[in-house]
Design an enzyme around this catalytic site. Structure first.
Site, PDB file in Angstrom:
ATOM      1  CB  SER A   1      23.648  98.112  50.379  1.00  0.00           C
ATOM      2  OG  SER A   1      23.628  98.250  48.999  1.00  0.00           O
TER       3      SER A   1
ATOM      4  CG  HIS B   1      25.581 101.380  48.827  1.00  0.00           C
ATOM      5  ND1 HIS B   1      25.850 100.059  49.051  1.00  0.00           N
ATOM      6  CD2 HIS B   1      26.645 102.067  49.302  1.00  0.00           C
ATOM      7  CE1 HIS B   1      27.045  99.955  49.628  1.00  0.00           C
ATOM      8  NE2 HIS B   1      27.542 101.161  49.795  1.00  0.00           N
TER       9      HIS B   1
ATOM     10  CG  ASP C   1      30.860  99.347  51.002  1.00  0.00           C
ATOM     11  OD1 ASP C   1      32.062  99.365  51.323  1.00  0.00           O
ATOM     12  OD2 ASP C   1      30.195 100.389  50.817  1.00  0.00           O
TER      13      ASP C   1
END
Ligand SMILES: C[S@@+](CC[C@H](N)C(=O)[O-])C[C@H]1O[C@@H](n2cnc3c(N)ncnc32)[C@H](O)[C@@H]1O
Lengths: 283, 192
Positions: B12, B39, B132
């Site tokens: 991310s 992301h 995540d």
């Protein structure tokens, strides 16, 4: 046998049971997503295995509704992919204006966001009085929301931003009124759309459409089902009609088949040929 | 010796640099597919592929639906869609709810990849400012796969590797360069 292989058997049996008991056929849906939805449903309902869901599904129609809701992924938004709507305005609307009356079908409309976006677009382009929009889905709960035209207020910022990027002629706030924590779409817009239950897997064609949007629906279908549904959409289109898919969907039935032209490949807008290849010569 | 069929990786915040560093370690003799969830903002997409392609000779592309997953290719999930893997080793996409506030979500990819590849899968968690990937990595481990986590002190944003380590007893905790070199030593299945 691994637990994964066991689960695969249980899922086959469950889908078969659902089909024979309720007539909904999810057997040809993309598996990875079905597995995911079932596991989430298990988690929510505190049931240990897919196998245990089967008797419950067979005997409790209300529970089937929950499954139906879990399977139909109703995530959507107004003017989602603004560039697509901009392209519709620029590349498709001018051609639609050449017809005295147009029929539009939003297949897999979820809670109606896309249908309202289209209704707004057609109104701004002066086509509202000359068009009918049909919007269909298999999910009755979603259709009920769509008919009400009520959406959470917290979404409005995103919707407004999307709308502004879609090449609009007005301001988004003209199309709803806000109260408390939600917005209600204008009555006039609501009247321009007919919402109805329709299953792309098992129901018939809709005749004589000028424009069909079927976006982010077939991504959940396996190849064979997708091809079948594409044929259904295709036979629902007039010659010269437009078909629009989601921005990450591949059109496997192809533009090279001599039956469709690519109007905007990035935004997945296709047009059914007026004459099929070779046809001109035989007449 | 254990054989592999695919590598999945998630990152991310700080991910651009991290992935570029990882790719730079992978030579053309890398014979596994590398599937990445990162992301991103919608707009970052196109620039990203050019940037990554400049750090590796492997083919870097956006994963597209129904595409066959091939060895030696690097696939990146498209923004705003979850990326899943089907049993016939093709990709599928979904627009369902965000998971851990993310779409694409690393957990979603890892879980479906674990279903398909089982012990023949390696999962990698890199830099990021959320959690995540932790549950997905656990699933990979439970299915007998290999788990690699970037050493949190060396990550630009340590939270993601740290959360993964709280959830999984990872097989290897390494710097990105070491992860890259480690991946090069994985033996692909004979069919590749
Ligand atoms: C992700 S939504 C897409 C919404 C909207 N078209 C968009 O792109 O934002 C998918 C919708 O397809 C519907 N759907 C799934 N299977 C269907 C079927 N067999 N027939 C009609 N609609 C279906 C689901 O109920 C869900 O509302």
């Amino acid at each position: 046998m691994t637990s994964g292989e066991l689960e695969a058997i249980e899922i086959d049996l469950l889908l078969e049971a659902v089909f024979r008991r309720y007539g909904y056929d999810f057997r040809s849906y993309a598996r990875a997503s079905v597995v995911r939805r079932l596991r989430l449903l298990l988690e929510q309902s505190g049931i240990a295995s897919v196998g245990e869901l089967i008797p419950k599904l067979l005997h409790e129609p209300a529970f089937f509704q929950e499954l139906l809701f879990a399977f139909s992924i109703t995530v959507s938004g107004m003017f989602r992919d603004p560039e697509f709507f901009r392209s519709l305005r620029e590349n498709v609307v001018p051609l639609l204006k050449t017809y005295p009356f147009i029929r539009v079908w939003v297949a897999g409309c979820a809670c109606g966001e896309e249908a309202y976006s289209l209704a707004i677009l057609l109104k701004e382009e002066g086509l509202a009085a000359h068009s009918t929009i049909y919007a269909t889905d298999i999910n009755d709960q979603a259709l009920a929301v769509a008919k009400e035209g009520i959406y959470p207020l917290r979404q409005v910022r995103e919707y407004t931003e999307n709308y502004q990027k879609s090449g609009p002629h007005d301001s988004f706030s003209r199309y709803y009124h806000a109260s408390h924590d939600h917005i209600v779409m204008n009555r006039e817009l609501k009247k321009s759309i007919t919402f109805a239950n329709h299953n792309l897997v098992s129901d018939h064609v809709f005749a004589e459409m000028h424009l069909i949007l079927c976006r982010n629906v077939m991504i959940y279908f396996d190849r064979e089902l997708k091809d079948r549904v594409l044929r259904l959409l295709d036979s629902s289109l007039i010659r010269g009609g437009f078909l629009c898919l989601g921005t990450k969907e591949s059109l496997r039935f192809s533009c090279g088949d001599g039956r469709h032209d690519e109007i905007d490949s990035k935004n997945r807008i296709y047009r059914k040929r007026v004459l099929e290849a070779g046809e001109g010569r035989t007449r | 010796m254990k054989k592999y069929r695919a590598v999945v990786a998630g990152c991310s915040a700080g991910g651009m640099q991290a992935v570029a560093t990882l790719l730079a370690q992978l030579g053309t003799s890398f014979r596994l597919p590398l599937i990445i969830v990162q992301h991103l903002h919608r707009e970052q997409g196109e620039y990203l592929f050019r940037f990554y392609s400049s750090s590796t000779h492997l083919k870097v592309q956006e994963a597209s639906e129904r595409e066959k997953i091939l060895p030696g290719n690097v696939y990146v999930a498209p923004p705003d869609y979850h990326l899943l893997i089907e049993h016939d080793e093709t990709f599928s996409l979904s627009v369902e709810e965000k998971v851990n506030f993310c779409r694409p979500s690393i957990d979603v990819l890892f879980e479906s990849a674990a279903d398909v590849y089982g012990p023949a899968l390696a999962g990698v968690v890199l830099t990021g400012a959320n959690s995540d990937g932790a549950l997905g990595l656990k699933r990979i481990k439970d299915c007998g796969g290999l788990t690699l986590v970037q050493r949190p002190e060396t990550a630009q944003f340590p939270e993601m590797p740290r959360s993964a380590l709280l959830c999984v007893h990872a097989d290897q905790v390494l710097t990105i360069e070491e992860i890259g070199r480690f991946l090069m030593t994985l033996k692909p299945e004979a069919a590749y």
